[in-house]
Write a protein that holds these residues in place. Structure first.
Motif, short mmCIF file in Angstrom:
data_model
loop_
_atom_site.label_atom_id
_atom_site.label_comp_id
_atom_site.label_asym_id
_atom_site.label_seq_id
_atom_site.Cartn_x
_atom_site.Cartn_y
_atom_site.Cartn_z
N UNK A 115 -0.27 16.32 -13.24
CA UNK A 115 0.77 17.25 -12.77
C UNK A 115 1.06 17.11 -11.28
N UNK A 116 0.13 16.55 -10.52
CA UNK A 116 0.32 16.43 -9.08
C UNK A 116 0.04 15.00 -8.65
N UNK A 117 0.70 14.59 -7.57
CA UNK A 117 0.42 13.29 -6.98
C UNK A 117 -0.80 13.39 -6.09
N UNK A 118 -1.32 12.23 -5.68
CA UNK A 118 -2.49 12.24 -4.82
C UNK A 118 -2.19 12.89 -3.47
N UNK A 119 -0.94 12.81 -3.00
CA UNK A 119 -0.59 13.43 -1.73
C UNK A 119 -0.58 14.95 -1.85
N UNK A 120 -0.13 15.46 -2.99
CA UNK A 120 -0.13 16.90 -3.19
C UNK A 120 -1.55 17.45 -3.28
N UNK A 121 -2.42 16.72 -3.94
CA UNK A 121 -3.82 17.14 -4.03
C UNK A 121 -4.47 17.10 -2.66
N UNK A 122 -4.15 16.06 -1.89
CA UNK A 122 -4.68 15.95 -0.54
C UNK A 122 -4.21 17.12 0.33
N UNK A 123 -2.95 17.52 0.17
CA UNK A 123 -2.42 18.65 0.93
C UNK A 123 -3.17 19.93 0.58
N UNK A 124 -3.45 20.14 -0.71
CA UNK A 124 -4.18 21.33 -1.11
C UNK A 124 -5.61 21.28 -0.60
N UNK A 125 -6.22 20.11 -0.62
CA UNK A 125 -7.57 19.97 -0.11
C UNK A 125 -7.67 20.25 1.37
N UNK A 126 -6.68 19.82 2.14
CA UNK A 126 -6.68 20.09 3.58
C UNK A 126 -6.50 21.58 3.85
N UNK A 127 -5.69 22.26 3.03
CA UNK A 127 -5.52 23.69 3.20
C UNK A 127 -6.83 24.43 2.94
N UNK A 128 -7.64 23.92 2.02
CA UNK A 128 -8.92 24.53 1.72
C UNK A 128 -10.04 24.05 2.63
N UNK A 129 -9.73 23.11 3.51
CA UNK A 129 -10.73 22.60 4.44
C UNK A 129 -11.77 21.70 3.79
N UNK A 130 -11.37 20.85 2.86
CA UNK A 130 -12.30 19.98 2.14
C UNK A 130 -12.34 18.60 2.79
N UNK A 131 -13.51 17.97 2.71
CA UNK A 131 -13.65 16.59 3.19
C UNK A 131 -13.75 15.62 2.02
N UNK A 132 -14.69 15.84 1.10
CA UNK A 132 -14.78 15.11 -0.19
C UNK A 132 -14.71 13.60 0.00
N UNK A 133 -15.75 13.03 0.59
CA UNK A 133 -15.76 11.60 0.85
C UNK A 133 -15.88 10.77 -0.43
N UNK A 134 -16.57 11.30 -1.44
CA UNK A 134 -16.77 10.55 -2.67
C UNK A 134 -15.87 11.03 -3.80
N UNK A 135 -14.73 11.64 -3.45
CA UNK A 135 -13.77 12.10 -4.45
C UNK A 135 -12.64 11.08 -4.56
N UNK A 136 -12.37 10.63 -5.80
CA UNK A 136 -11.33 9.64 -6.05
C UNK A 136 -10.23 10.30 -6.88
N UNK A 137 -8.98 10.14 -6.46
CA UNK A 137 -7.83 10.77 -7.11
C UNK A 137 -7.08 9.73 -7.93
N UNK A 138 -6.71 10.12 -9.17
CA UNK A 138 -5.99 9.22 -10.06
C UNK A 138 -4.84 9.99 -10.71
N UNK A 139 -3.60 9.83 -10.22
CA UNK A 139 -2.44 10.45 -10.87
C UNK A 139 -2.01 9.63 -12.08
N UNK A 140 -2.49 9.97 -13.25
CA UNK A 140 -2.26 9.18 -14.46
C UNK A 140 -2.25 10.09 -15.68
N UNK A 141 -1.41 9.77 -16.66
CA UNK A 141 -1.35 10.53 -17.90
C UNK A 141 -1.66 9.70 -19.13
N UNK A 142 -1.76 8.39 -18.99
CA UNK A 142 -2.06 7.52 -20.13
C UNK A 142 -3.56 7.48 -20.37
#
Length: 461
Positions: A133-160
């Motif tokens: 539902x969200x792109x990696x940039x949108x998730x990154x924006x939400x993470x920055x608003x929450x003050x997250x660092x998450x070095x070992x978090x990998x984002x995958x915008x995919x539905x297949x």
């Protein structure tokens, strides 16, 4: 010659299949719920549909094992980094478990999982966050608003689904989050994402992935207008744990309730507060639910209920007033309306109350929903307090089940309830007589045992 796809009609409420369209489902009774779906058999016997090993080294072969040869799994859990979430999960995340999180839009489902991912990432756990539902940039924006660092978090915008499983094979994450399961589709099924067949196949494939690789998977599910997770009930049967978000999104507090848990107690709850920095765990929910209780107001009574293994003190509010119509209304928020009508009937029959011409409103303050019989005495006391316009002492708490003959019946875990009331400074506790034994040793609180509803009300008023 290739076989043509098979066309069937599937009920989107319960998953029942028919060869032709029907206006009403014979299995669940839903109207206009059948949708045409086309199935094409996969040319290769791969994936979760066959239940066999996928042709990669990422999945291990399964063979029978003797019960005595299996190592103990006491240490198979690991903390999510959020104590309240660990409580709801039964003590932590179980390796290879499939967890479904459901709730209304905007209530905090994505927020809690990305906060969990941040906590796990800081401890070195590799997390794959799949978003349909969200792109990696949108998730990154939400993470920055929450003050997250998450070095070992990998984002995958995919539905297949096939691409997601391929990326998990390449990345080999320690935990997978899919947001949301209704957006993921498999190419083996010619139907729209979110349909019964797609949701069931996707959940089944992710279940096999979780079990064969011992990787915990968190699924986020949408909630329909009836308040249940969109898709068939079979989806809740497939997963190991079902967590529901409760509470009004216009208020600060959120409650996560375990509706099903194969690895812990069901009906366990976790209480959170929504802030600008995300969801913050509430350590003592009883204080939160009682902090705005009015002093000296009639119709307000504190009762003790059990939510899973946790005792909680909640305020039951009642309002009894005359009606302009011939028959009074019965309304309850946070409590079973049918149970409310039953308790009012007991008051009328056993104690002679004349409530037929009065409106009776019941509310559980704080937005909590309680359904156990132990709060019956609190509801009856609140109705009586409002009816007589006499306030109950602020340092008094009650609990007990009410029978149809007006008797006060014993409840489970009375000692745990009494200790919770004692810890919050209550001085008097009215309990069933059968539960009084063993509670006299509690210091600083007077325990009164009652056998009937009449005795309880005489002690209260």
């Amino acid at each position: 010659m290739a076989k043509t796809p098979t066309t069937i009609y599937v009920c989107q409420a319960c998953g029942a299949q028919q060869r032709k369209w029907l206006g009403r489902c014979h299995d669940c009774g839903a109207f206009d719920s059948f949708v045409e779906e086309r199935f094409r058999p996969s040319p290769q016997s791969t994936g979760a549909a066959s239940g066999q090993r996928i042709g990669t080294d990422h999945f291990r072969a399964v063979s029978p094992m003797a019960y005595g040869e299996i190592a103990s799994q006491d240490d198979a859990r690991f903390s999510s980094g959020i104590p309240e979430l660990d409580r709801v999960l039964g003590g932590g995340i179980v390796s290879g478990s499939l967890v479904l999180i459901g709730g209304a839009p905007g209530i905090g489902k994505s927020t809690i999982v990305i906060q969990m991912a941040d906590k796990l990432s800081k401890s070195g756990v590799k997390v794959l966050y799949v978003s349909g539902e969200e792109s990696e940039r949108q998730i990154k924006m939400r993470g920055e608003r929450l003050g997250l660092s998450a070095e070992h978090l990998f984002l995958l915008p995919e539905t297949n689904l096939e691409n997601i499983l391929s990326e998990t094979e390449r990345l080999k994450p320690d935990l997978v989050i899919v947001d949301s399961v209704q957006t993921v589709f498999s190419t083996k099924i010619e139907s729209a994402p979110g349909s019964v067949s797609q949701v069931r196949d996707v959940a089944g494939s992710l279940m096999i992935f979780a079990k064969q690789t011992s990787t915990p998977v968190f699924l986020i599910g949408h909630v329909n207008k009836e308040g249940s997770i969109a898709g068939p009930k079979a989806l809740e049967h497939i997963v190991d744990t079902v967590l529901y978000f409760e509470g009004d999104r216009h208020h600060n507090h959120r409650i996560i309730r375990a509706a099903k848990n194969r690895f812990g107690a069901a009906n366990e709850i976790g209480v959170f507060e929504m802030t600008g920095d995300g969801l913050i765990a509430v350590g003592n929910p009883s204080e939160v639910f009682l902090q705005e209780r009015p002093a000296g107001a009639s119709g307000s009574v504190v009762t003790v209920c059990m939510e899973g293994t946790r005792p909680m003190l909640v305020e039951i509010q009642a309002l009894v007033g005359g009606t302009k119509f011939g028959t009074g209304r019965r309304m309850a928020q946070g409590f079973d309306p049918n149970r409310t009508s039953l308790l009012i009937a007991v008051l009328e029959k056993r104690l002679g109350f004349q409530l037929a011409g009065d409106d009776v409103f019941i509310n559980v303050a704080g937005g909590l929903e309680v359904d156990e019989p132990a709060v019956d005495l609190g509801v009856v006391a609140a109705i009586t307090s409002s009816y007589r316009n006499i306030a109950v002492a602020g340092d008094t708490a009650v609990f007990g089940e009410i029978g149809l003959t007006g008797e006060v019946r014993g409840v489970l875990q009375a000692d745990v309830r009494a200790r919770e009331a004692q810890s919050l400074g209550f001085k008097k506790l009215i309990v069933p007589a059968s539960n009084k034994k063993g509670l006299e040793k509690l210091l600083g609180i007077r325990v009164v045992g009652v056998k009937s509803l009449e005795e309880a009300l005489e002690e209260l008023f």
